[in-house]
Design an enzyme around this catalytic site. Structure first.
Site, PDB file in Angstrom:
ATOM      1  CB  SER A 102      16.571   9.058  36.905  1.00  0.00           C
ATOM      2  OG  SER A 102      15.991   8.274  37.919  1.00  0.00           O
ATOM      3  CE1 TYR A 106      19.508  11.526  40.346  1.00  0.00           C
ATOM      4  CE2 TYR A 106      17.590  10.097  40.590  1.00  0.00           C
ATOM      5  CZ  TYR A 106      18.813  10.364  40.020  1.00  0.00           C
ATOM      6  OH  TYR A 106      19.352   9.487  39.113  1.00  0.00           O
TER       7      TYR A 106
HETATM    8  N1  LIG Z   1      22.589   3.548  39.209  1.00  0.00           N
HETATM    9  C1  LIG Z   1      21.280   3.714  38.978  1.00  0.00           C
HETATM   10  O1  LIG Z   1      20.446   2.869  39.335  1.00  0.00           O
HETATM   11  C2  LIG Z   1      20.778   4.931  38.250  1.00  0.00           C
HETATM   12  C3  LIG Z   1      19.398   5.023  37.999  1.00  0.00           C
HETATM   13  C4  LIG Z   1      18.922   6.145  37.322  1.00  0.00           C
HETATM   14  C5  LIG Z   1      19.787   7.120  36.892  1.00  0.00           C
HETATM   15  N2  LIG Z   1      21.126   7.019  37.169  1.00  0.00           N
HETATM   16  C6  LIG Z   1      22.004   8.085  36.691  1.00  0.00           C
HETATM   17  O2  LIG Z   1      23.069   7.507  35.964  1.00  0.00           O
HETATM   18  C7  LIG Z   1      24.259   8.265  36.138  1.00  0.00           C
HETATM   19  C8  LIG Z   1      25.385   7.375  36.634  1.00  0.00           C
HETATM   20  O3  LIG Z   1      24.969   6.814  37.873  1.00  0.00           O
HETATM   21  P1  LIG Z   1      25.899   5.877  38.753  1.00  0.00           P
HETATM   22  O4  LIG Z   1      25.000   4.886  39.398  1.00  0.00           O
HETATM   23  O5  LIG Z   1      27.051   5.426  37.958  1.00  0.00           O
HETATM   24  O6  LIG Z   1      26.347   6.928  39.879  1.00  0.00           O
HETATM   25  P2  LIG Z   1      27.776   7.211  40.523  1.00  0.00           P
HETATM   26  O7  LIG Z   1      27.519   8.147  41.656  1.00  0.00           O
HETATM   27  O8  LIG Z   1      28.466   5.930  40.811  1.00  0.00           O
HETATM   28  O9  LIG Z   1      28.555   7.962  39.366  1.00  0.00           O
HETATM   29  C9  LIG Z   1      28.470   9.341  39.131  1.00  0.00           C
HETATM   30  C10 LIG Z   1      29.865   9.924  39.159  1.00  0.00           C
HETATM   31  O10 LIG Z   1      29.751  11.310  38.869  1.00  0.00           O
HETATM   32  C11 LIG Z   1      30.689  12.009  39.648  1.00  0.00           C
HETATM   33  N3  LIG Z   1      30.203  13.381  39.800  1.00  0.00           N
HETATM   34  C12 LIG Z   1      29.154  13.798  40.545  1.00  0.00           C
HETATM   35  N4  LIG Z   1      29.013  15.128  40.442  1.00  0.00           N
HETATM   36  C13 LIG Z   1      29.997  15.547  39.606  1.00  0.00           C
HETATM   37  C14 LIG Z   1      30.377  16.827  39.112  1.00  0.00           C
HETATM   38  N5  LIG Z   1      29.704  17.911  39.454  1.00  0.00           N
HETATM   39  N6  LIG Z   1      31.445  16.907  38.298  1.00  0.00           N
HETATM   40  C15 LIG Z   1      32.143  15.791  37.938  1.00  0.00           C
HETATM   41  N7  LIG Z   1      31.826  14.564  38.379  1.00  0.00           N
HETATM   42  C16 LIG Z   1      30.762  14.450  39.198  1.00  0.00           C
HETATM   43  C17 LIG Z   1      30.779  11.264  40.970  1.00  0.00           C
HETATM   44  O11 LIG Z   1      32.022  11.453  41.609  1.00  0.00           O
HETATM   45  C18 LIG Z   1      30.546   9.818  40.525  1.00  0.00           C
HETATM   46  O12 LIG Z   1      31.756   9.107  40.429  1.00  0.00           O
HETATM   47  C19 LIG Z   1      23.904   9.396  37.090  1.00  0.00           C
HETATM   48  O13 LIG Z   1      23.570  10.525  36.306  1.00  0.00           O
HETATM   49  C20 LIG Z   1      22.669   8.883  37.799  1.00  0.00           C
HETATM   50  O14 LIG Z   1      21.853   9.935  38.268  1.00  0.00           O
HETATM   51  C21 LIG Z   1      21.632   5.942  37.829  1.00  0.00           C
END
Ligand SMILES: NC(=O)c1ccc[n+]([C@@H]2O[C@H](COP(=O)([O-])OP(=O)(O)OC[C@H]3O[C@@H](n4cnc5c(N)ncnc54)[C@H](O)[C@@H]3O)[C@@H](O)[C@H]2O)c1
Length: 349
Positions: A142, A167
């Site tokens: 991130s 985080y």
């Molecule tokens: N969306 C953003 O702007 C952004 C920015 C930086 C980093 N990220 C990273 O990108 C990745 C995807 O983000 P996103 O926006 O799609 O988030 P999201 O929350 O929509 O998707 C993450 C999914 O992981 C699942 N999950 C969480 N913990 C889990 C576990 N222990 N076992 C199995 N499943 C689990 C959740 O149910 C969720 O559906 C994440 O790692 C997030 O930290 C996202």
């Protein structure tokens, strides 16, 4: 190619899944489907990929009804036993780990969730990649790892030793853990530092969703740091294009004299994936207001603990190594998001 994608009920995972299936890859998706945000959005994404809610059962592999190359399993990354079983039986070529506890603000009140999903869960992924000879592990990091960094744009060769939320610390830890496994076991790993991703099927805890909902319902929006913020908003299709190019190009180690924090003598790499074009928060809000045709009531507030006032990605590595740079404009992206929102929630513009 057979790929394990974790987090396919999530926002980015759902879009990545669609891309991979379209080009003919075989995908197994994992998600625990937690209730961190409106779970109906997750069921909606699953439904759209041929996985019905009534079929779900923890630990059961389900065949998609509409995509012959897609199977889904509801599983916690912390569940090492079942995760190992899956790796053993399915024999993946590559893994893309997107499942995680996301969100900066939530980490102030729910630190345990980050240690479980992002640290214990990630360790289990690394261990499985080690024991089942995975050819490349790409994983979500991130932009929040930049923490107290002041020099902009943020570069992957910057030192990132000053995270300001658990985080961010969990994501930085993932990069450190990945490096260790790349070095010790020669597993190619690539970390992807995403910069504020947005688009259709976006997350209900993020600004675009919250603002759109509040404006449509005539409620006020919280504007932090009195609007003095900027974000390198990146449209989800741009992110997915970058992720796929990364998956297809496992890193090789570099010579010792060429090492910097983004690479190593081990097959390890970290990339920024951002738009390289930060947008002021007030301009972002104005673009949403314009699309919806209504002015937001604004609740001006100070900066929240854990938040950084500005993000801006240096994506020169992405351009140099993978010939790629995100390019969807904020107006185009907001347009597509709002169209999805009104359709999904059956509201009128
Ligand atoms: N969306 C953003 O702007 C952004 C920015 C930086 C980093 N990220 C990273 O990108 C990745 C995807 O983000 P996103 O926006 O799609 O988030 P999201 O929350 O929509 O998707 C993450 C999914 O992981 C699942 N999950 C969480 N913990 C889990 C576990 N222990 N076992 C199995 N499943 C689990 C959740 O149910 C969720 O559906 C994440 O790692 C997030 O930290 C996202």
């Amino acid at each position: 190619m057979k790929i394990l994608v974790t987090g396919t009920a999530g926002f980015i995972g759902y879009h990545l899944l669609n891309y991979l299936l379209k080009r003919g890859d075989e995908v197994i998706g994992i998600d625990c489907i937690n209730d961190y945000y409106d779970i109906n959005v997750k069921y909606g994404r699953l439904d759209r990929s041929g996985i019905q809610k009534k079929e779900l059962e923890y630990g059961k592999l389900i065949q998609s009804t509409i995509q012959k190359n897609y199977k889904f399993i509801q599983l916690n990354l912390e569940d090492k036993e079942n995760l190992e079983k899956l790796f053993k039986e399915e024999k993946f070529d590559k893994v893309c780990n997107l499942a995680a506890q996301a969100g900066v603000r939530y980490s102030l009140t729910n630190p345990d969730a980050y240690i479980q999903s992002n640290i214990v869960g990630f360790l289990n992924i690394l261990e499985c990649c080690r024991h089942y000879k995975i050819k490349h592990l790409a994983y979500a990091s991130s932009s929040s790892v930049y923490g107290l960094n002041k020099s902009q744009p943020f570069s992957t060769s910057d030192d990132v030793s000053h995270p300001i939320s658990l985080y961010a610390a969990s994501k930085k830890s993932n990069e450190l853990m990945a490096h260790t496994y790349s070095h010790l076991y020669d597993i190619p790993t690539t970390g992807l530092r995403f910069f504020t991703v947005y688009g259709p099927w976006g997350r209900p805890d993020m600004a675009l969703f919250l603002f759109t909902k509040a404006i449509l319902e005539g409620k006020s929006i919280d504007v932090f740091n009195h609007g003095e913020m900027q974000r390198d908003f990146t449209y989800v299709d741009d992110i997915v294009e970058g992720v796929v190019r990364v998956i297809d190009n496992p890193p090789k180690g570099v010579k010792e004299e060429n090492m910097n924090p983004s690479n190593s003598t081990a097959p390890y790499k970290v990339y920024n994936i951002g738009n390289n074009n930060p947008v002021k928060l007030m301009d972002f809000i104005e673009a949403i207001e314009k699309k919806i045709g209504k002015v937001a009531k604004k609740n001006m507030l100070p900066l929240q603990a854990g938040d950084v006032p500005s993000t801006y990605a240096d994506v020169s590595d992405l351009i140099e190594d993978l010939d790629y740079k995100p390019e969807i404009s904020i107006e185009e992206g907001i347009d597509k998001f709002v169209d999805w929102y009104v359709d999904f929630f059956k509201v009128k513009l």
